[in-house]
Each structure stands twice: as structure tokens, then as C-alpha cells.
Scaffold this active site. Structure first.
Site, PDB file in Angstrom:
ATOM      1  CB  ILE A 214      -0.975  -0.026   1.207  1.00  0.00           C
ATOM      2  CG1 ILE A 214      -1.956  -1.208   1.050  1.00  0.00           C
ATOM      3  CG2 ILE A 214      -1.731   1.293   1.346  1.00  0.00           C
ATOM      4  CD1 ILE A 214      -2.853  -1.480   2.266  1.00  0.00           C
TER       5      ILE A 214
ATOM      6  NE  ARG B 208      11.600  -4.327  -0.928  1.00  0.00           N
ATOM      7  CZ  ARG B 208      10.515  -5.064  -0.740  1.00  0.00           C
ATOM      8  NH1 ARG B 208      10.451  -5.922   0.258  1.00  0.00           N
ATOM      9  NH2 ARG B 208       9.457  -4.949  -1.519  1.00  0.00           N
TER      10      ARG B 208
ATOM     11  CG  ASP C 283      13.009  -1.109  13.341  1.00  0.00           C
ATOM     12  OD1 ASP C 283      11.806  -0.879  13.569  1.00  0.00           O
ATOM     13  OD2 ASP C 283      13.552  -2.206  13.575  1.00  0.00           O
TER      14      ASP C 283
ATOM     15  CB  SER D  22      -6.788   2.221  10.510  1.00  0.00           C
ATOM     16  OG  SER D  22      -7.250   1.461  11.583  1.00  0.00           O
TER      17      SER D  22
ATOM     18  CE1 TYR E  43      -2.197  -5.155  11.306  1.00  0.00           C
ATOM     19  CE2 TYR E  43      -4.418  -5.956  10.913  1.00  0.00           C
ATOM     20  CZ  TYR E  43      -3.334  -5.204  10.518  1.00  0.00           C
ATOM     21  OH  TYR E  43      -3.384  -4.495   9.343  1.00  0.00           O
TER      22      TYR E  43
ATOM     23  CE  LYS F  91      -3.033  -1.579  10.960  1.00  0.00           C
ATOM     24  NZ  LYS F  91      -2.177  -0.497  10.453  1.00  0.00           N
TER      25      LYS F  91
HETATM   26  N1  NAP Z   1      -2.418  -6.093   3.204  1.00  0.00           N
HETATM   27  C1  NAP Z   1      -3.538  -6.102   3.905  1.00  0.00           C
HETATM   28  O1  NAP Z   1      -4.377  -7.036   3.785  1.00  0.00           O
HETATM   29  C2  NAP Z   1      -3.842  -4.956   4.831  1.00  0.00           C
HETATM   30  C3  NAP Z   1      -5.179  -4.773   5.232  1.00  0.00           C
HETATM   31  C4  NAP Z   1      -5.491  -3.713   6.078  1.00  0.00           C
HETATM   32  C5  NAP Z   1      -4.496  -2.859   6.511  1.00  0.00           C
HETATM   33  N2  NAP Z   1      -3.217  -3.054   6.126  1.00  0.00           N
HETATM   34  C6  NAP Z   1      -2.196  -2.116   6.625  1.00  0.00           C
HETATM   35  O2  NAP Z   1      -1.581  -1.479   5.521  1.00  0.00           O
HETATM   36  C7  NAP Z   1      -0.280  -1.023   5.895  1.00  0.00           C
HETATM   37  C8  NAP Z   1       0.714  -1.423   4.821  1.00  0.00           C
HETATM   38  O3  NAP Z   1       0.774  -2.842   4.764  1.00  0.00           O
HETATM   39  P1  NAP Z   1       1.010  -3.640   3.406  1.00  0.00           P
HETATM   40  O4  NAP Z   1      -0.118  -4.583   3.282  1.00  0.00           O
HETATM   41  O5  NAP Z   1       1.326  -2.720   2.290  1.00  0.00           O
HETATM   42  O6  NAP Z   1       2.293  -4.512   3.860  1.00  0.00           O
HETATM   43  P2  NAP Z   1       3.707  -4.809   3.182  1.00  0.00           P
HETATM   44  O7  NAP Z   1       3.565  -5.037   1.709  1.00  0.00           O
HETATM   45  O8  NAP Z   1       4.294  -5.905   4.007  1.00  0.00           O
HETATM   46  O9  NAP Z   1       4.543  -3.453   3.406  1.00  0.00           O
HETATM   47  C9  NAP Z   1       4.944  -3.057   4.693  1.00  0.00           C
HETATM   48  C10 NAP Z   1       5.884  -1.847   4.608  1.00  0.00           C
HETATM   49  O10 NAP Z   1       6.175  -1.406   5.945  1.00  0.00           O
HETATM   50  C11 NAP Z   1       7.607  -1.367   6.129  1.00  0.00           C
HETATM   51  N3  NAP Z   1       7.881  -1.702   7.531  1.00  0.00           N
HETATM   52  C12 NAP Z   1       7.572  -2.856   8.178  1.00  0.00           C
HETATM   53  N4  NAP Z   1       8.031  -2.814   9.438  1.00  0.00           N
HETATM   54  C13 NAP Z   1       8.640  -1.608   9.592  1.00  0.00           C
HETATM   55  C14 NAP Z   1       9.337  -0.984  10.664  1.00  0.00           C
HETATM   56  N5  NAP Z   1       9.532  -1.606  11.850  1.00  0.00           N
HETATM   57  N6  NAP Z   1       9.839   0.263  10.476  1.00  0.00           N
HETATM   58  C15 NAP Z   1       9.683   0.884   9.293  1.00  0.00           C
HETATM   59  N7  NAP Z   1       9.050   0.352   8.238  1.00  0.00           N
HETATM   60  C16 NAP Z   1       8.543  -0.890   8.391  1.00  0.00           C
HETATM   61  C17 NAP Z   1       8.156  -2.381   5.117  1.00  0.00           C
HETATM   62  O11 NAP Z   1       9.492  -2.108   4.705  1.00  0.00           O
HETATM   63  P3  NAP Z   1      10.796  -2.714   5.478  1.00  0.00           P
HETATM   64  O12 NAP Z   1      10.556  -4.181   5.669  1.00  0.00           O
HETATM   65  O13 NAP Z   1      11.963  -2.375   4.599  1.00  0.00           O
HETATM   66  O14 NAP Z   1      10.871  -1.957   6.766  1.00  0.00           O
HETATM   67  C18 NAP Z   1       7.208  -2.152   3.939  1.00  0.00           C
HETATM   68  O15 NAP Z   1       7.629  -1.026   3.195  1.00  0.00           O
HETATM   69  C19 NAP Z   1       0.001  -1.636   7.274  1.00  0.00           C
HETATM   70  O16 NAP Z   1      -0.205  -0.675   8.279  1.00  0.00           O
HETATM   71  C20 NAP Z   1      -1.039  -2.747   7.391  1.00  0.00           C
HETATM   72  O17 NAP Z   1      -1.355  -3.024   8.729  1.00  0.00           O
HETATM   73  C21 NAP Z   1      -2.857  -4.088   5.286  1.00  0.00           C
END
Ligand code: NAP
Length: 258
Positions: free
Chosen positions: A13, A37, A59, A137, A148, A152
Site C-alpha cells: 500500500i 529497497r 526502524d 488502519s 493486530y 488498528k
Molecule cells: N495487506 C492487507 O491485507 C492490509 C489490510 C489492512 C491494513 N493493512 C495495513 O496497511 C499497511 C501497509 O501494509 P502492506 O499490506 O502494504 O504490507 P507490506 O507489503 O508488508 O509493506 C509493509 C511496509 O512497511 C515497512 N515496515 C515494516 N516494518 C517496519 C518498521 N519496523 N519500520 C519501518 N518500516 C517498516 C516495510 O518495509 P521494510 O521491511 O523495509 O521496513 C514495507 O515497506 C500496514 O499498516 C497494514 O497493517 C494491510
């Protein structure tokens, strides 16, 4: 031209926010942990668009690294006009079966980082009389599913509080509450999502565009997808006991791979 800072900018996202904001001509500050990255995303965006891209490897679960990002958000000489608090992850196991340190790190990234960066962003944007904060969220925040989901739920309630306090200041706050979305999120947590019906999946590019429309329309809560609008709406009216039972069923659709 404005500047947006996006946390978790390298994947899913957050990456979709960066592509869409770059397409609209915004300069970007990209935040995530892995520098290589970040450099790849920065190169990709600068090759396609005439924008400035800065990278900040941090981080967000670590207080000193989070402070560096907050200082960048608050920098009056290089103002941030849009803050997207997006970085996040989920734990693989349930609360009692999992590792407490991982739970604490999740809370630090999902909640404390959002609190600290929103504080820095809201104060400096309020001084300038303009700006937007988007806190990513989840629809899980409406349902008693997991720690989790509880985190949220805090993000959504916090964003509503922030929007209320910012009313009339020229600065807005929006909680984006997606449902299951194709990203690296579930793979990183080693979750088997094969039992989730196809109709429940969202795509990051579309939900980001919808969210930016909602921000423009002044919405405080943005729920992408008709299916999730219905779930979020139903969660407000069904009795708590029924909500807990249904949430348990939904949660069982995601299982650790091993
Ligand atoms: N995918 C879903 O189904 C879903 C649904 C509802 C909400 N969300 C929310 O959407 C948001 C984005 O998630 P996504 O689905 O796009 O996940 P994703 O593809 O796993 O991307 C997560 C991103 O966060 C970074 N990250 C993770 N831990 C971190 C840390 N400790 N410090 C700094 N950066 C960090 C990662 O980069 P690095 O590993 O390089 O740090 C990556 O850029 C999250 O808040 C998630 O809870 C996701």
C-alpha cells in the site's frame, strides 16, 4: 508541488501511495527499514517523474530512529504537506501462542509511531494552516479479531480524535481502513490465505486512489470496497456477542503456514 512523507514506502500500500503521489507531481520522502529497497523505489520514481525523492532508512519500532523521522516531519525549512503513516505488520501467532517481544514491536510500529509522527506533523501543519495526515488502519479495527485488530481500532479512534482537534485549522486527518489487500503483508507473517474467497481481496492501487478522493472530500474514515463498507457498517449495529462470533470465524481464514 507539495511534499509527502510515506512510511512503509517500499512495498504494498505504501509503494502504491508513492506511485500515485509521484504521478500527481508530489515530491516524496520514503521511509522503511531496508536501504537497498528504498534506493530501488527512489530510482524507479525519479526515472519516471520529474520529482525530488529523499530516503530515510529507519526502524519505527526503535525510539531513536522514530525520533529522526519525527524531526524530518517537523522540519520547518522542508515542510511535509502530506504525512502517510502506513508502515505495519502483523504477528504470525495469536497473543497467547506468540512472542511478547513481537507483540510489543507491532504495537510500537502500528500505534506509537503513528502517535509520534502525527504529533510532529499536526503541529507543523497547523502552524502553516494546511496539510493532510493519512493513518493506514484496517477494517480489522472494527472487529474484535486479534491484537493486530485491537491496535488498528486504536489507530482509527486516534485519527477521529485528531481530526476533531484539527477541525477548522486547515489540516485534515483520515483513517484508511482497508480489508484484505494483495501485498507482501501476509507472506511476511507466513500466513496461509488460500481459504479467503477471491471477492474479499482488494488491490492497493485502487484503494489508494479512492483514499485520496476521500481525503479531498474531507472524509475522516475511508473504507475501500463495497464488501468492506458493508462489514464496517454492520459492525456498528450488530450486537457485540454476534460480532465476536463472526470475527472469530473471519480470523480463522488466516492461519500460520506452519
Ligand atoms: N495487506 C492487507 O491485507 C492490509 C489490510 C489492512 C491494513 N493493512 C495495513 O496497511 C499497511 C501497509 O501494509 P502492506 O499490506 O502494504 O504490507 P507490506 O507489503 O508488508 O509493506 C509493509 C511496509 O512497511 C515497512 N515496515 C515494516 N516494518 C517496519 C518498521 N519496523 N519500520 C519501518 N518500516 C517498516 C516495510 O518495509 P521494510 O521491511 O523495509 O521496513 C514495507 O515497506 C500496514 O499498516 C497494514 O497493517 C494491510
Amino acid at each position: 508541488m507539495t511534499t509527502a512523507l510515506v512510511t512503509g514506502a517500499t512495498s504494498g500500500i505504501g509503494h502504491a501511495f508513492c506511485r500515485e503521489l509521484a504521478e500527481r507531481g508530489n515530491n516524496l520522502v520514503l521511509v522503511a527499514r531496508h536501504r537497498a529497497r528504498l534506493e530501488n523505489v527512489s530510482d524507479e520514481l525519479r526515472a519516471r517523474h520529474s520529482i525530488k525523492v529523499e530516503i530515510l532508512a529507519a526502524d519505527l519500532s526503535k525510539r531513536t530512529q522514530l525520533r529522526r523521522v519525527a524531526d524530518r516531519v517537523a522540519d520547518r525549512d522542508r515542510p511535509i504537506d502530506l504525512l502517510v503513516n502506513n508502515a505495519g505488520f502483523t504477528t504470525r501467532k495469536s497473543f497467547l501462542k506468540g512472542d511478547l517481544a513481537e507483540e510489543e514491536a507491532m504495537l510500537d510500529v502500528l500505534c506509537r509511531a503513528v502517535l509520534v509522527l502525527s504529533h510532529a506533523g499536526a503541529l507543523s501543519m497547523k502552524e502553516r494552516g494546511r496539510g493532510h495526515i493519512i493513518n493506514v488502519s484496517s477494517v480489522a479495527g472494527f472487529l474484535p479479531t486479534s491484537t493486530y485488530g485491537a491496535a488498528k481500532g486504536w489507530v482509527t479512534a486516534f485519527t477521529e480524535t485528531l481530526a476533531h482537534e484539527l477541525a477548522g485549522s486547515g489540516v485534515s486527518a483520515t483513517a484508511l481502513c482497508p480489508g484484505f489487500t494483495h501485498t507482501e503483508f501476509h507472506e511476511r507473517a507466513d500466513l496461509d490465505m488460500s481459504r479467503l474467497p477471491k471477492a474479499m481481496w482488494l488491490e492497493a492501487d485502487g484503494l489508494v486512489r479512492d483514499c485520496l478522493d476521500d481525503v479531498r472530500a474531507g472524509k475522516v474514515i475511508s473504507v475501500p470496497g463495497v464488501q468492506y463498507k458493508m462489514i464496517a457498517g454492520a459492525a456498528q449495529i450488530v450486537p457485540n456477542g454476534l460480532l465476536r462470533a463472526v470475527s472469530g470465524r473471519v480470523n480463522s481464514l488466516r492461519r500460520p503456514k506452519r
